[in-house]
Design an enzyme around this catalytic site. Structure first.
Site, PDB file in Angstrom:
ATOM      1  N   LYS A  87     -11.533  -7.898 -15.540  1.00  0.00           N
ATOM      2  CA  LYS A  87     -10.411  -7.021 -15.176  1.00  0.00           C
ATOM      3  C   LYS A  87      -9.189  -7.886 -14.891  1.00  0.00           C
ATOM      4  O   LYS A  87      -9.237  -8.777 -14.027  1.00  0.00           O
ATOM      5  CB  LYS A  87     -10.815  -6.205 -13.952  1.00  0.00           C
TER       6      LYS A  87
HETATM    7  O1  G3P Z   1      -9.778   1.985  -9.811  1.00  0.00           O
HETATM    8  C1  G3P Z   1      -8.653   1.777  -9.016  1.00  0.00           C
HETATM    9  C2  G3P Z   1      -8.876   2.388  -7.695  1.00  0.00           C
HETATM   10  O2  G3P Z   1      -9.880   1.728  -6.983  1.00  0.00           O
HETATM   11  C3  G3P Z   1      -7.665   2.578  -6.877  1.00  0.00           C
HETATM   12  O3  G3P Z   1      -7.861   3.739  -6.191  1.00  0.00           O
HETATM   13  O4  G3P Z   1      -7.490   5.392  -4.449  1.00  0.00           O
HETATM   14  O5  G3P Z   1      -6.901   2.967  -4.049  1.00  0.00           O
HETATM   15  O6  G3P Z   1      -5.554   4.388  -5.600  1.00  0.00           O
HETATM   16  P1  G3P Z   1      -6.889   4.137  -4.996  1.00  0.00           P
END
Ligand code: G3P
Length: 218
Positions: A87
């Site tokens: 990634k």
């Molecule tokens: O896959 C990306 C994710 O982990 C981010 O999620 O909820 O932190 O925006 P969030």
């Protein structure tokens, strides 16, 4: 559409895997920190454990931001297991590194994507997956699902092979909307996946069937 779980929590990965619908796992440095994983060896061991648990693509994120560092880290991560996908952030050196990994046959997931222009660049560089952050786009008062539709359209008319991996999913409805908009993969927290199960009419209907079944069984 493939289902990935977006966590480094082993219990949640196990639970989703046991449902029989899991195609992979994505992690990021914040999710690893949340599990209290510290030090390079612990990080590597954790990825190895996840690879042994789930038969699917496992995204492991680099934390370097310069080309040489990303390449060195990505090569180490890719060596852990054939299912590792490196990634890489959507930055200039990240794009160079995605091109390098693509030529080496190492699969990549270009992360922190927030625009169609970034999506075109990642596809040109040969990214295997592209991760637009739906929830964070919604948070900033734009429409995350609209971006998925736009990228799906561009990739389709241009013939790009990069798979759209909708990330930063927050709700079961996000998953449904991403499926509708043409995402190839949704990476979701466990509660968004299990939230898809829920409908009050299912619960009411099942209770009635079980009640009536008692009558037929005497
Ligand atoms: O896959 C990306 C994710 O982990 C981010 O999620 O909820 O932190 O925006 P969030």
């Amino acid at each position: 559409m493939k289902f990935f779980i977006d966590t480094a929590n082993l219990a949640q990965i196990k639970e989703a895997n046991e449902l029989g619908i899991l195609d992979g796992v994505t992690t990021n440095p914040s999710l690893m920190a949340k599990e209290g994983i510290k030090g390079e060896k612990a990080v590597m061991d954790h990825y190895r454990t996840i690879c042994e648990m789930v038969n699917g693509d496992i995204s492991a994120e680099v934390i370097s931001t310069d080309f040489a560092g990303i390449v060195e880290e990505g090569n180490k991560l890719a060596a852990i297991h054939p299912n590792i996908v490196v990634k890489v952030p959507m930055i200039k050196d990240g794009i160079k590194a995605i091109r390098y990994f693509s030529e080496k046959g190492i699969r990549t997931n270009c992360t922190l994507v927030f625009s169609a222009g970034q999506a075109i660049l990642a596809a040109k560089a040969g990214a295997t997956y592209l991760s637009p952050f739906i929830g964070r786009i919604d948070d900033s008062n734009w429409d995350g699902i609209e971006l998925i539709s736009q990228i799906a359209h561009i990739y389709s008319v241009q013939g790009f092979k990069t798979e759209i991996l909708a990330a930063s999913i927050r709700t079961p409805l996000h998953i449904v909307k991403c499926a509708e908009a043409g995402a190839d993969v949704c990476t979701c927290p466990l509660d968004s996946i299990t939230g898809l199960l829920k409908h009050p009419l299912t619960d009411i209907g099942l209770a009635k069937f079980l009640e009536d079944a008692k009558k037929t069984l005497g």
